[in-house]
Motif scaffolding. Structure first.
Motif, PDB file in Angstrom:
ATOM      1  N   ASP A  63       1.303  -1.307   0.044  1.00  0.00           N
ATOM      2  CA  ASP A  63      -0.035  -0.133  -0.166  1.00  0.00           C
ATOM      3  C   ASP A  63       0.836   1.071  -0.198  1.00  0.00           C
ATOM      4  OD1 ASP A  63      -2.610  -1.830  -0.100  1.00  0.00           O
ATOM      5  OD2 ASP A  63      -2.757  -1.435   1.647  1.00  0.00           O
ATOM      6  N   LEU A  64       1.837   1.584   0.908  1.00  0.00           N
ATOM      7  CA  LEU A  64       3.079   2.594   0.869  1.00  0.00           C
ATOM      8  C   LEU A  64       3.316   2.759  -1.019  1.00  0.00           C
ATOM      9  CD1 LEU A  64       5.020   1.917   4.178  1.00  0.00           C
ATOM     10  CD2 LEU A  64       3.036   3.676   3.559  1.00  0.00           C
ATOM     11  N   VAL A  65       3.458   1.278  -1.426  1.00  0.00           N
ATOM     12  CA  VAL A  65       4.298   2.380  -2.892  1.00  0.00           C
ATOM     13  C   VAL A  65       3.742   2.105  -3.719  1.00  0.00           C
ATOM     14  CG1 VAL A  65       6.434   1.263  -1.584  1.00  0.00           C
ATOM     15  CG2 VAL A  65       4.576  -0.217  -3.233  1.00  0.00           C
ATOM     16  N   GLY A  66       2.218   2.025  -3.472  1.00  0.00           N
ATOM     17  CA  GLY A  66       1.074   1.882  -3.788  1.00  0.00           C
ATOM     18  C   GLY A  66       1.179   0.551  -5.230  1.00  0.00           C
ATOM     19  N   GLY A  67       2.620  -0.437  -5.097  1.00  0.00           N
ATOM     20  CA  GLY A  67       1.651  -1.912  -5.428  1.00  0.00           C
ATOM     21  C   GLY A  67       1.386  -2.522  -5.287  1.00  0.00           C
ATOM     22  N   HIS A  68       1.629  -4.288  -5.389  1.00  0.00           N
ATOM     23  CA  HIS A  68       0.350  -5.283  -5.648  1.00  0.00           C
ATOM     24  C   HIS A  68       1.834  -5.945  -4.138  1.00  0.00           C
ATOM     25  CE1 HIS A  68      -1.874  -4.228  -8.274  1.00  0.00           C
ATOM     26  NE2 HIS A  68      -1.500  -4.281  -9.392  1.00  0.00           N
ATOM     27  N   PHE A  69       0.746  -7.101  -3.144  1.00  0.00           N
ATOM     28  CA  PHE A  69       1.078  -8.141  -2.283  1.00  0.00           C
ATOM     29  C   PHE A  69       1.023  -9.100  -2.851  1.00  0.00           C
ATOM     30  CE2 PHE A  69       0.753 -11.314   1.043  1.00  0.00           C
ATOM     31  CZ  PHE A  69       2.010 -11.007   1.562  1.00  0.00           C
ATOM     32  N   ARG A  70       1.662 -10.226  -2.781  1.00  0.00           N
ATOM     33  CA  ARG A  70       1.839 -11.725  -3.153  1.00  0.00           C
ATOM     34  C   ARG A  70       2.299 -12.947  -1.722  1.00  0.00           C
ATOM     35  NH1 ARG A  70      -1.167 -15.087  -7.173  1.00  0.00           N
ATOM     36  NH2 ARG A  70      -0.359 -17.321  -6.743  1.00  0.00           N
ATOM     37  N   SER A  71       1.651 -13.464  -1.799  1.00  0.00           N
ATOM     38  CA  SER A  71       1.787 -14.708  -0.741  1.00  0.00           C
ATOM     39  C   SER A  71       2.956 -15.547  -1.460  1.00  0.00           C
ATOM     40  CB  SER A  71       0.607 -15.186   0.667  1.00  0.00           C
ATOM     41  OG  SER A  71       1.677 -15.632   1.270  1.00  0.00           O
ATOM     42  N   VAL A  76       9.658 -23.561  -2.154  1.00  0.00           N
ATOM     43  CA  VAL A  76       8.795 -23.669  -2.775  1.00  0.00           C
ATOM     44  C   VAL A  76       8.913 -23.351  -3.844  1.00  0.00           C
ATOM     45  CG1 VAL A  76       6.467 -24.429  -2.962  1.00  0.00           C
ATOM     46  CG2 VAL A  76       7.331 -24.439  -1.392  1.00  0.00           C
ATOM     47  N   PRO A  77       9.748 -24.046  -5.274  1.00  0.00           N
ATOM     48  CA  PRO A  77      10.079 -23.837  -6.325  1.00  0.00           C
ATOM     49  C   PRO A  77       8.686 -23.434  -7.029  1.00  0.00           C
ATOM     50  CG  PRO A  77      11.381 -25.921  -5.606  1.00  0.00           C
ATOM     51  CD  PRO A  77      10.362 -25.411  -4.932  1.00  0.00           C
ATOM     52  N   ASP A  78       8.062 -23.569  -7.363  1.00  0.00           N
ATOM     53  CA  ASP A  78       6.400 -23.174  -8.565  1.00  0.00           C
ATOM     54  C   ASP A  78       5.714 -22.475  -7.324  1.00  0.00           C
ATOM     55  OD1 ASP A  78       5.655 -25.809  -9.769  1.00  0.00           O
ATOM     56  OD2 ASP A  78       4.701 -26.965  -8.211  1.00  0.00           O
ATOM     57  N   ALA A  79       6.049 -22.074  -6.041  1.00  0.00           N
ATOM     58  CA  ALA A  79       5.867 -20.415  -5.646  1.00  0.00           C
ATOM     59  C   ALA A  79       6.673 -19.394  -6.083  1.00  0.00           C
ATOM     60  CB  ALA A  79       5.976 -20.327  -3.889  1.00  0.00           C
ATOM     61  N   ASN A  80       7.841 -19.742  -6.598  1.00  0.00           N
ATOM     62  CA  ASN A  80       8.604 -18.739  -6.912  1.00  0.00           C
ATOM     63  C   ASN A  80       7.744 -18.337  -8.515  1.00  0.00           C
ATOM     64  OD1 ASN A  80      11.045 -17.332  -5.353  1.00  0.00           O
ATOM     65  ND2 ASN A  80      10.407 -19.794  -4.714  1.00  0.00           N
ATOM     66  N   ARG A  81       7.827 -19.701  -8.814  1.00  0.00           N
ATOM     67  CA  ARG A  81       7.200 -18.876 -10.393  1.00  0.00           C
ATOM     68  C   ARG A  81       5.390 -18.687 -10.661  1.00  0.00           C
ATOM     69  NH1 ARG A  81       9.876 -24.262 -11.210  1.00  0.00           N
ATOM     70  NH2 ARG A  81       7.826 -25.225 -10.307  1.00  0.00           N
ATOM     71  N   GLU A  82       5.236 -18.969  -9.053  1.00  0.00           N
ATOM     72  CA  GLU A  82       3.314 -18.353  -8.974  1.00  0.00           C
ATOM     73  C   GLU A  82       4.075 -16.584  -9.338  1.00  0.00           C
ATOM     74  OE1 GLU A  82       1.251 -20.595  -6.458  1.00  0.00           O
ATOM     75  OE2 GLU A  82       1.873 -22.082  -7.470  1.00  0.00           O
ATOM     76  N   VAL A  84       6.731 -14.146  -9.942  1.00  0.00           N
ATOM     77  CA  VAL A  84       7.215 -13.955 -11.690  1.00  0.00           C
ATOM     78  C   VAL A  84       5.404 -13.926 -12.880  1.00  0.00           C
ATOM     79  CG1 VAL A  84       8.488 -14.971 -13.906  1.00  0.00           C
ATOM     80  CG2 VAL A  84       9.141 -14.662 -10.901  1.00  0.00           C
ATOM     81  N   ASP A  85       4.687 -15.009 -12.267  1.00  0.00           N
ATOM     82  CA  ASP A  85       3.498 -15.075 -13.347  1.00  0.00           C
ATOM     83  C   ASP A  85       2.887 -13.871 -12.724  1.00  0.00           C
ATOM     84  OD1 ASP A  85       4.494 -16.963 -14.698  1.00  0.00           O
ATOM     85  OD2 ASP A  85       3.211 -18.621 -13.905  1.00  0.00           O
ATOM     86  N   PHE A  86       2.255 -13.673 -11.544  1.00  0.00           N
ATOM     87  CA  PHE A  86       1.729 -12.891 -10.399  1.00  0.00           C
ATOM     88  C   PHE A  86       2.044 -10.712 -11.258  1.00  0.00           C
ATOM     89  CE2 PHE A  86       0.642  -9.437  -6.981  1.00  0.00           C
ATOM     90  CZ  PHE A  86      -0.271  -9.356  -7.093  1.00  0.00           C
ATOM     91  N   ALA A  87       3.125 -11.257 -11.519  1.00  0.00           N
ATOM     92  CA  ALA A  87       3.776  -9.905 -11.616  1.00  0.00           C
ATOM     93  C   ALA A  87       3.869  -9.437 -13.174  1.00  0.00           C
ATOM     94  CB  ALA A  87       5.495  -9.567 -11.479  1.00  0.00           C
ATOM     95  N   GLN A  88       4.000  -9.916 -13.940  1.00  0.00           N
ATOM     96  CA  GLN A  88       3.923 -10.162 -15.080  1.00  0.00           C
ATOM     97  C   GLN A  88       2.088  -9.681 -15.912  1.00  0.00           C
ATOM     98  OE1 GLN A  88       5.873 -14.229 -16.218  1.00  0.00           O
ATOM     99  NE2 GLN A  88       7.352 -12.671 -17.918  1.00  0.00           N
ATOM    100  N   GLU A  89       1.023 -10.710 -14.770  1.00  0.00           N
ATOM    101  CA  GLU A  89      -0.409 -10.244 -15.428  1.00  0.00           C
ATOM    102  C   GLU A  89      -1.086  -9.447 -14.523  1.00  0.00           C
ATOM    103  OE1 GLU A  89      -4.163 -11.703 -13.103  1.00  0.00           O
ATOM    104  OE2 GLU A  89      -2.521 -13.774 -12.855  1.00  0.00           O
ATOM    105  N   ALA A 135      13.116 -18.582 -11.340  1.00  0.00           N
ATOM    106  CA  ALA A 135      12.066 -18.772 -12.230  1.00  0.00           C
ATOM    107  C   ALA A 135      11.902 -17.524 -12.685  1.00  0.00           C
ATOM    108  CB  ALA A 135      11.033 -17.942 -11.095  1.00  0.00           C
ATOM    109  N   VAL A 136      12.459 -16.470 -11.633  1.00  0.00           N
ATOM    110  CA  VAL A 136      13.005 -14.885 -12.829  1.00  0.00           C
ATOM    111  C   VAL A 136      13.233 -14.505 -13.904  1.00  0.00           C
ATOM    112  CG1 VAL A 136      14.354 -14.022 -12.067  1.00  0.00           C
ATOM    113  CG2 VAL A 136      12.597 -12.543 -12.124  1.00  0.00           C
ATOM    114  N   LEU A 137      14.434 -15.433 -14.519  1.00  0.00           N
ATOM    115  CA  LEU A 137      15.555 -15.417 -15.804  1.00  0.00           C
ATOM    116  C   LEU A 137      14.383 -15.846 -16.696  1.00  0.00           C
ATOM    117  CD1 LEU A 137      18.262 -17.735 -15.009  1.00  0.00           C
ATOM    118  CD2 LEU A 137      18.082 -15.369 -15.221  1.00  0.00           C
TER     119      LEU A 137
END
Length: 266
Positions: A63-71, A76-82, A84-89, A135-137
């Protein structure tokens, strides 16, 4: 609330920052170093996705940065991929990844060894960097390059008898930065590490009384965040920037490994 936080809340972005148009992911962004990093990157114009297991703290920073939060559980490898997908979406891509999540080990290799604690610390301190990078590469390559900064520690540059397993985690991150940085350079992806000493974060809470008693200075989280911004906006790769009280942050100068010598019987 700090002045930086007050500005982040009260003043909308007006453009022209060093990171204007860039998208950043910050793991471990709910407090301490990650919070300062997220605020600093946002002030420089970046759009930020804050990731953490602390949902309340993470949402507050988002909220402070006007961005988004993701738990995100970075172990966990899949959590990192998710993530990155969240940021791209939400933002169309990723340009910067600050792989900052970490924790103290909480056990040694003697009678206090605890396998669960060891695995948990390895998962945050090392696996989180490895899985996050993996995940991010693809996202960075899709943008024509980008920057990854992993949070290591002075414990990755020196011996730490009080917590050898934490030192092992952080030495591994340093080795990864030194090795992967040059390997990724042809793709315009820069990989560096930041190595703070005792810095203001939850990880020093068990040591805080001892640090105060021995009059050892605690490095402000903002100093670490400012150094990370210098790394992200610079052009170096494979560097490990030390941050020590009373000194200007800079890349650590590693000694060259001695070359082969003549056999003793030559």
């Amino acid at each position: 609330m700090t002045a930086l936080e007050s500005d982040a809340v009260a003043r909308p972005r007006t453009g022209g920052g060093a990171l204007e148009g860039k998208v950043a992911i910050v793991t471990g962004g709910a407090g301490g170093l990650g919070r300062a990093m997220a605020l600093t990157l946002a002030k420089a114009g970046a759009r930020v996705v804050v990731a953490d297991l602390d949902a309340r703290g993470g949402r507050e920073v988002a909220d402070l940065v006007g961005g988004h939060f993701r738990s995100c559980d970075v172990s966990v490898p899949d959590a990192n991929r998710e993530l990155v997908d969240f940021a791209q979406e939400h933002y169309g891509g990723v340009d910067i990844a600050l792989l900052n999540a970490g924790m103290a080990t909480g056990c040694g290799l003697g009678g206090d060894f605890d396998l669960a604690r060891y695995r948990r610390a390895m998962g945050a301190n090392l696996d989180g960097v490895v899985f996050g990078t993996h995940a991010v590469l693809p996202a960075l390559r899709a943008r024509g390059g980008g920057a990854i900064v992993a949070t290591a520690s002075l414990a990755g540059l020196a011996a730490v008898p009080l917590d050898p397993l934490y030192a092992a985690n952080k030495h591994a991150v340093v080795g990864l930065a030194r090795s992967l940085g040059p390997a990724l350079a042809p793709e315009n992806v820069r990989f560096n590490a930041v190595c703070p000493g005792f810095a203001e974060s939850r990880i020093i809470d068990p040591l805080r009384d001892m640090l105060v008693e021995q009059r050892l200075p605690i490095i402000p989280a903002q100093t670490v965040a400012d150094t990370v911004l210098r790394i992200v906006t610079g052009d170096g790769t494979g560097e490990c920037w030390f941050i020590q009280a009373g000194r200007d942050p800079e890349p650590f100068r590693f000694r060259t490994v001695p070359g082969p010598g003549k056999p003793a019987n030559a």
